[in-house]
Design a protein around this motif. Sequence first.
Motif, PDB file in Angstrom:
ATOM      1  N   HIS A  22     -46.146  44.967 -24.116  1.00 28.75           N
ATOM      2  CA  HIS A  22     -47.358  45.157 -25.154  1.00 28.75           C
ATOM      3  C   HIS A  22     -46.516  45.176 -26.454  1.00 28.75           C
ATOM      4  CE1 HIS A  22     -50.464  46.864 -22.738  1.00 28.75           C
ATOM      5  NE2 HIS A  22     -49.597  47.595 -21.918  1.00 28.75           N
ATOM      6  N   HIS A  23     -45.640  45.465 -26.642  1.00 26.24           N
ATOM      7  CA  HIS A  23     -44.724  45.224 -27.806  1.00 26.24           C
ATOM      8  C   HIS A  23     -44.638  43.747 -28.264  1.00 26.24           C
ATOM      9  CE1 HIS A  23     -41.834  46.268 -31.277  1.00 26.24           C
ATOM     10  NE2 HIS A  23     -41.043  45.224 -30.889  1.00 26.24           N
ATOM     11  N   VAL A  24     -44.285  42.724 -27.378  1.00 26.79           N
ATOM     12  CA  VAL A  24     -44.412  41.330 -27.344  1.00 26.79           C
ATOM     13  C   VAL A  24     -45.835  40.775 -27.901  1.00 26.79           C
ATOM     14  CG1 VAL A  24     -43.989  39.135 -26.602  1.00 26.79           C
ATOM     15  CG2 VAL A  24     -42.448  40.991 -25.976  1.00 26.79           C
ATOM     16  N   ILE A  25     -46.764  41.364 -27.124  1.00 26.61           N
ATOM     17  CA  ILE A  25     -48.036  40.809 -27.596  1.00 26.61           C
ATOM     18  C   ILE A  25     -48.439  41.356 -28.938  1.00 26.61           C
ATOM     19  CG2 ILE A  25     -50.459  41.418 -27.030  1.00 26.61           C
ATOM     20  CD1 ILE A  25     -49.230  41.512 -23.926  1.00 26.61           C
ATOM     21  N   HIS A  26     -48.030  42.506 -29.377  1.00 24.27           N
ATOM     22  CA  HIS A  26     -48.384  43.234 -30.773  1.00 24.27           C
ATOM     23  C   HIS A  26     -47.688  42.275 -31.826  1.00 24.27           C
ATOM     24  CE1 HIS A  26     -49.072  45.743 -33.916  1.00 24.27           C
ATOM     25  NE2 HIS A  26     -47.917  45.850 -34.182  1.00 24.27           N
ATOM     26  N   CYS A  27     -46.430  41.946 -31.462  1.00 21.10           N
ATOM     27  CA  CYS A  27     -45.458  41.334 -32.360  1.00 21.10           C
ATOM     28  C   CYS A  27     -45.872  39.810 -32.294  1.00 21.10           C
ATOM     29  CB  CYS A  27     -44.257  41.395 -32.356  1.00 21.10           C
ATOM     30  SG  CYS A  27     -43.672  42.785 -32.407  1.00 21.10           S
ATOM     31  N   LEU A  28     -46.544  38.992 -31.662  1.00 21.17           N
ATOM     32  CA  LEU A  28     -46.899  37.730 -31.455  1.00 21.17           C
ATOM     33  C   LEU A  28     -48.167  37.641 -30.926  1.00 21.17           C
ATOM     34  CD1 LEU A  28     -43.539  36.367 -29.351  1.00 21.17           C
ATOM     35  CD2 LEU A  28     -43.931  36.339 -31.976  1.00 21.17           C
ATOM     36  N   PRO A  29     -49.302  37.993 -31.892  1.00 18.65           N
ATOM     37  CA  PRO A  29     -50.698  37.933 -31.792  1.00 18.65           C
ATOM     38  C   PRO A  29     -51.267  36.546 -31.021  1.00 18.65           C
ATOM     39  CG  PRO A  29     -50.399  38.099 -34.036  1.00 18.65           C
ATOM     40  CD  PRO A  29     -48.835  38.358 -33.352  1.00 18.65           C
ATOM     41  N   SER A  30     -50.556  35.156 -31.542  1.00 17.85           N
ATOM     42  CA  SER A  30     -51.262  34.174 -30.999  1.00 17.85           C
ATOM     43  C   SER A  30     -50.847  33.804 -29.589  1.00 17.85           C
ATOM     44  CB  SER A  30     -50.518  33.107 -32.153  1.00 17.85           C
ATOM     45  OG  SER A  30     -49.261  32.967 -31.832  1.00 17.85           O
ATOM     46  N   LEU A  31     -50.125  34.541 -28.792  1.00 18.01           N
ATOM     47  CA  LEU A  31     -49.505  34.480 -27.579  1.00 18.01           C
ATOM     48  C   LEU A  31     -50.850  34.358 -26.691  1.00 18.01           C
ATOM     49  CD1 LEU A  31     -46.434  36.143 -26.401  1.00 18.01           C
ATOM     50  CD2 LEU A  31     -46.596  33.695 -26.620  1.00 18.01           C
ATOM     51  N   GLN A  32     -50.672  33.317 -25.740  1.00 19.18           N
ATOM     52  CA  GLN A  32     -51.887  33.338 -24.815  1.00 19.18           C
ATOM     53  C   GLN A  32     -51.428  33.520 -23.464  1.00 19.18           C
ATOM     54  OE1 GLN A  32     -53.890  29.762 -25.239  1.00 19.18           O
ATOM     55  NE2 GLN A  32     -54.561  30.129 -27.410  1.00 19.18           N
ATOM     56  N   VAL A  33     -50.100  33.329 -23.222  1.00 22.90           N
ATOM     57  CA  VAL A  33     -49.239  33.422 -21.853  1.00 22.90           C
ATOM     58  C   VAL A  33     -47.907  33.748 -22.343  1.00 22.90           C
ATOM     59  CG1 VAL A  33     -48.474  32.131 -19.747  1.00 22.90           C
ATOM     60  CG2 VAL A  33     -50.395  31.251 -20.902  1.00 22.90           C
ATOM     61  N   LEU A  34     -47.680  35.005 -21.499  1.00 21.08           N
ATOM     62  CA  LEU A  34     -46.362  35.638 -21.780  1.00 21.08           C
ATOM     63  C   LEU A  34     -45.469  35.885 -20.292  1.00 21.08           C
ATOM     64  CD1 LEU A  34     -44.107  37.070 -23.379  1.00 21.08           C
ATOM     65  CD2 LEU A  34     -45.374  39.090 -22.998  1.00 21.08           C
ATOM     66  N   ASP A  35     -44.379  35.058 -20.247  1.00 20.70           N
ATOM     67  CA  ASP A  35     -43.704  35.117 -19.172  1.00 20.70           C
ATOM     68  C   ASP A  35     -44.856  34.542 -17.766  1.00 20.70           C
ATOM     69  OD1 ASP A  35     -41.628  36.164 -20.088  1.00 20.70           O
ATOM     70  OD2 ASP A  35     -42.268  38.292 -19.751  1.00 20.70           O
ATOM     71  N   GLY A  36     -45.343  33.611 -18.064  1.00 19.78           N
ATOM     72  CA  GLY A  36     -46.214  33.022 -17.092  1.00 19.78           C
ATOM     73  C   GLY A  36     -47.383  33.718 -16.487  1.00 19.78           C
ATOM     74  N   LYS A  37     -47.919  34.900 -17.452  1.00 21.79           N
ATOM     75  CA  LYS A  37     -48.877  35.516 -17.170  1.00 21.79           C
ATOM     76  C   LYS A  37     -50.074  35.545 -18.195  1.00 21.79           C
ATOM     77  CE  LYS A  37     -50.281  40.316 -15.940  1.00 21.79           C
ATOM     78  NZ  LYS A  37     -49.765  41.545 -15.867  1.00 21.79           N
TER      79      LYS A  37
END
Length: 180
Positions: free
Chosen positions: A133-148
């Motif tokens: 959740h922290h990574v998603i909040h800090c990097l709002p453009s992310l569509q895939v995080l850690d393959g998910k």
Amino acid sequence: MEVEKEIKKCLQKCGIRRDVDVCQLSLAKKKLTSVPDLSRFHFLRELWLNNNKIRELSCRSLNCCLTELYLHNNSIKSISGALNHLTCLRLLFLHNNQIRGLDDTMHELRRMQQLQTATFFLNPISHQPGYRHHVIHCLPSLQVLDGKEVKSAERKKSFQMHSQERHRVLQSVAFCRRAT
């Protein structure tokens, strides 16, 4: 000097004679201990430095227009001060390193408005509570995080968790109530 020979060998293998023609470069599995100076490759977009022995990053010599950077399977402990100028990155693989300091890592990546895919798993930071959740909040453009894939429900939850005051104000405005 050994690195220069490897680069020259890679370019010859691909039939590339001029530095300006280099848009992809693979230095994977070359037993590198540091990132070589690649500033002469002005049009470099994709760089593979994975499966080496890199411990510290000093990527100031990298082209700021890089779009893909593969640094997985190294021994990197921190990315602080090394990647923040790479604002065009769309893909960043950093899994299976020794990266610590979630806040420092996210601070380094905060200017990457186009980052769509990133991996941090198999690093100490990925074991911290609320990591995803922290990574998603800090990097709002992310569509895939850690393959998910990052789902909209996860985005909403991360916003609620990390921007509680803004969430409270938005909720009050949405229901025509004054925030107290």
